[in-house]
Scaffold this motif. Structure first.
Motif, PDB file in Angstrom:
ATOM      1  N   GLN A 144       3.209  18.804  -6.969  1.00 21.90           N
ATOM      2  CA  GLN A 144       4.300  18.555  -6.024  1.00 21.90           C
ATOM      3  C   GLN A 144       5.345  17.682  -6.722  1.00 21.90           C
ATOM      4  OE1 GLN A 144       4.268  19.751  -2.702  1.00 21.90           O
ATOM      5  NE2 GLN A 144       2.481  20.894  -3.430  1.00 21.90           N
ATOM      6  N   THR A 145       6.553  18.192  -6.856  1.00 20.68           N
ATOM      7  CA  THR A 145       7.619  17.435  -7.511  1.00 20.68           C
ATOM      8  C   THR A 145       8.473  16.737  -6.458  1.00 20.68           C
ATOM      9  OG1 THR A 145       7.685  18.969  -9.381  1.00 20.68           O
ATOM     10  CG2 THR A 145       9.608  17.549  -9.045  1.00 20.68           C
ATOM     11  N   ILE A 146       8.584  15.424  -6.610  1.00 17.61           N
ATOM     12  CA  ILE A 146       9.346  14.617  -5.652  1.00 17.61           C
ATOM     13  C   ILE A 146      10.586  14.084  -6.360  1.00 17.61           C
ATOM     14  CG2 ILE A 146       9.291  12.624  -4.113  1.00 17.61           C
ATOM     15  CD1 ILE A 146       6.258  12.860  -4.114  1.00 17.61           C
ATOM     16  N   SER A 147      11.742  14.439  -5.849  1.00 11.45           N
ATOM     17  CA  SER A 147      12.989  13.916  -6.414  1.00 11.45           C
ATOM     18  C   SER A 147      13.253  12.528  -5.847  1.00 11.45           C
ATOM     19  CB  SER A 147      14.153  14.852  -6.094  1.00 11.45           C
ATOM     20  OG  SER A 147      14.291  15.018  -4.702  1.00 11.45           O
ATOM     21  N   LYS A 148      14.244  11.852  -6.416  1.00 12.46           N
ATOM     22  CA  LYS A 148      14.482  10.462  -6.048  1.00 12.46           C
ATOM     23  C   LYS A 148      14.921  10.305  -4.596  1.00 12.46           C
ATOM     24  CE  LYS A 148      16.263   6.264  -8.172  1.00 12.46           C
ATOM     25  NZ  LYS A 148      17.031   5.706  -9.304  1.00 12.46           N
ATOM     26  N   ASP A 149      15.485  11.343  -4.012  1.00 17.25           N
ATOM     27  CA  ASP A 149      15.954  11.249  -2.632  1.00 17.25           C
ATOM     28  C   ASP A 149      14.930  11.771  -1.624  1.00 17.25           C
ATOM     29  OD1 ASP A 149      16.126  13.848  -3.451  1.00 17.25           O
ATOM     30  OD2 ASP A 149      18.048  14.260  -2.465  1.00 17.25           O
ATOM     31  N   ARG A 150      13.699  12.013  -2.083  1.00 20.10           N
ATOM     32  CA  ARG A 150      12.660  12.506  -1.188  1.00 20.10           C
ATOM     33  C   ARG A 150      11.409  11.633  -1.306  1.00 20.10           C
ATOM     34  NH1 ARG A 150      11.754  18.809  -1.751  1.00 20.10           N
ATOM     35  NH2 ARG A 150      10.786  18.416   0.282  1.00 20.10           N
ATOM     36  N   SER A 151      10.509  11.758  -0.325  1.00 23.04           N
ATOM     37  CA  SER A 151       9.281  10.959  -0.327  1.00 23.04           C
ATOM     38  C   SER A 151       8.098  11.835   0.055  1.00 23.04           C
ATOM     39  CB  SER A 151       9.383   9.794   0.672  1.00 23.04           C
ATOM     40  OG  SER A 151      10.454   8.939   0.355  1.00 23.04           O
ATOM     41  N   LEU A 152       6.929  11.431  -0.415  1.00 21.37           N
ATOM     42  CA  LEU A 152       5.680  12.067  -0.011  1.00 21.37           C
ATOM     43  C   LEU A 152       4.963  11.112   0.935  1.00 21.37           C
ATOM     44  CD1 LEU A 152       3.509  14.304  -0.292  1.00 21.37           C
ATOM     45  CD2 LEU A 152       2.558  12.972  -2.196  1.00 21.37           C
ATOM     46  N   ILE A 153       4.657  11.578   2.139  1.00 19.89           N
ATOM     47  CA  ILE A 153       3.985  10.748   3.138  1.00 19.89           C
ATOM     48  C   ILE A 153       2.530  11.189   3.244  1.00 19.89           C
ATOM     49  CG2 ILE A 153       3.921  10.065   5.566  1.00 19.89           C
ATOM     50  CD1 ILE A 153       6.919  10.466   5.670  1.00 19.89           C
ATOM     51  N   ILE A 154       1.620  10.234   3.051  1.00 19.52           N
ATOM     52  CA  ILE A 154       0.184  10.520   3.078  1.00 19.52           C
ATOM     53  C   ILE A 154      -0.432   9.791   4.273  1.00 19.52           C
ATOM     54  CG2 ILE A 154      -1.982  10.385   1.804  1.00 19.52           C
ATOM     55  CD1 ILE A 154      -0.313  10.145  -0.763  1.00 19.52           C
ATOM     56  N   PRO A 155      -0.873  10.506   5.310  1.00 23.67           N
ATOM     57  CA  PRO A 155      -1.506   9.838   6.457  1.00 23.67           C
ATOM     58  C   PRO A 155      -2.873   9.283   6.073  1.00 23.67           C
ATOM     59  CG  PRO A 155      -1.625  12.217   6.709  1.00 23.67           C
ATOM     60  CD  PRO A 155      -0.786  11.965   5.486  1.00 23.67           C
ATOM     61  N   LEU A 156      -3.161   8.068   6.518  1.00 24.44           N
ATOM     62  CA  LEU A 156      -4.424   7.417   6.177  1.00 24.44           C
ATOM     63  C   LEU A 156      -5.311   7.153   7.391  1.00 24.44           C
ATOM     64  CD1 LEU A 156      -3.085   4.793   3.594  1.00 24.44           C
ATOM     65  CD2 LEU A 156      -4.151   7.009   3.115  1.00 24.44           C
ATOM     66  N   ARG A 157      -4.700   6.787   8.518  1.00 23.12           N
ATOM     67  CA  ARG A 157      -5.546   6.430   9.655  1.00 23.12           C
ATOM     68  C   ARG A 157      -4.758   6.475  10.956  1.00 23.12           C
ATOM     69  NH1 ARG A 157      -7.130   1.440   8.384  1.00 23.12           N
ATOM     70  NH2 ARG A 157      -6.328   0.222  10.125  1.00 23.12           N
TER      71      ARG A 157
END
Length: 366
Positions: A144-157
């Motif tokens: 998964q390539t994330i550019s500087k203007d994007r984010s990856l959100i990982i749900p934890l709980r």
């Protein structure tokens, strides 16, 4: 205040009860003065009530198991005088707020490629107040390539919480206001209280006002799998990450600072009552704070309780009377979850007596 826990069985049969009320209205077996009229039966149409409102299904789904603890969901009595042209009384269920703990990955350079993540997980089901993230999980996926203007959100709980400072929950747990109201009623000279509503006289004897009945309420329950992010795989290389906060902090724009210890006081009548929370927001050592709490006149004892899955660290507890006379009550106090510390004051509090304490707390999973 009238309140009652809502069981899983009661919620499961909710629509059956609604339909029973609907049939009673249409058959005119209920007095019109105490319900809606036939032309309002559409209010009880199940399809219409569910449309756009999935709260009931969410409450059941997040419990994940078909049953739940007694303090998971409450209903309370709600009375409206001349509301919408009528006097209305009913019970209203108050669902817990949903908080989500997430990790957000952002690129510091033009872009970054992520191949996977490593967790420690607690895969326990159902609702629980304690989590134990010990099972290693390696999650690998296509790059998964994330550019500087994007984010990856990982749900934890997922956490489900009641705010113990907000009504009606603040009136369900032990609280000073309810106790004071009951005491005030007993001091009124009337033996019977009455009011005329809708042409009818409603009366209640003073003796029928019993002592308030309180319940212990867990502030938060975790639902489903809980994860602690350990490392992120970037361009094929695994990089450890700093531990995420152990408490979900953001929910629909609201901020939350965790819970905190409770301060109880014993006054001249010999009863314990809740004075409030202390060390609010001091949920780690770096946020340790000193706090001064003015005590009610004639307070003879204090008690500090840790009711949440947290550990409280208090370096000093002091009392200051009028005239700036001070005395140290305790030092180097550690309270584990469920523990409390009771202290007797050197003498009863006067109108300028202040309790001073310095410390912090942290969750047991930190």
């Amino acid at each position: 205040m009238l309140y009652q826990p809502v069981s899983a069985n009661e919620l499961e049969n909710y629509w059956q009860k609604v339909n029973e009320v609907k049939r009673a209205i249409l058959s005119k077996s209920l007095k019109e003065d105490f319900t809606v009229t036939e032309k309002h039966y559409g209010l009880f149409d199940q399809t219409a009530m569910v449309s756009g409102n999935k709260t009931v299904e969410a409450v059941k789904a997040l419990a994940d198991g078909g049953s739940w603890p007694a303090d998971y969901l409450f209903k309370y009595g709600s009375f409206s005088l001349d509301g919408c042209g009528k006097n209305i009384f009913g019970f209203v269920a108050v669902p817990r707020k949903l908080f989500v703990l997430v990790a957000i990955v952002k690129a510091e350079r033009a872009s970054v490629s992520i191949d996977g993540v490593d967790y420690l997980a607690d895969k326990g089901g159902g609702l629980r107040t304690q989590i134990n993230e010990t099972e290693s999980v390696r999650d690998r996926f296509p790059e998964q390539t994330i550019s500087k203007d994007r984010s990856l959100i990982i749900p934890l709980r997922l956490d489900l919480r009641y705010d113990l400072d907000e009504e009606p929950i603040s009136r369900i747990i032990e609280n000073k206001l309810s106790i004071a109201q009951q005491r005030a009623i007993t001091k009124i000279p009337n033996s019977v209280f009455s009011a005329v509503i809708g042409g009818r006289t409603i009366a209640k004897s003073k003796d029928s006002f019993g002592q308030p009945q309180f319940m212990q309420v867990n502030r938060a329950y975790t639902s489903g799998e809980a994860r602690s992010l350990q490392s992120i795989v970037v361009d094929g290389t695994s990089y450890p990450v700093k531990p995420a906060p152990r408490t979900a902090l953001v929910s629909v724009g609201e901020l939350d600072g965790g819970s905190c210890p409770f301060l109880m006081v014993k006054e001249s009548d010999g009863d314990w009552s809740l004075q409030g929370r202390v060390l609010v927001g001091a949920n780690q050592r770096s946020l340790a704070r000193s706090e001064a709490v003015k005590l009610p006149v004639d307070t003879s004892d204090i008690r500090i309780e840790e009711r949440e899955p947290e550990i409280t660290y208090i370096s000093t507890i002091k009392i200051r009377y009028s005239g700036l006379q001070e005395a140290e009550l305790a030092s180097s106090v550690i309270l584990q979850p469920g523990e409390s510390l009771s202290l007797k004051l050197p003498r009863a509090a006067d109108n300028e007596t202040t309790l001073m304490l310095t410390g912090y707390y942290r969750t047991t999973t930190d």
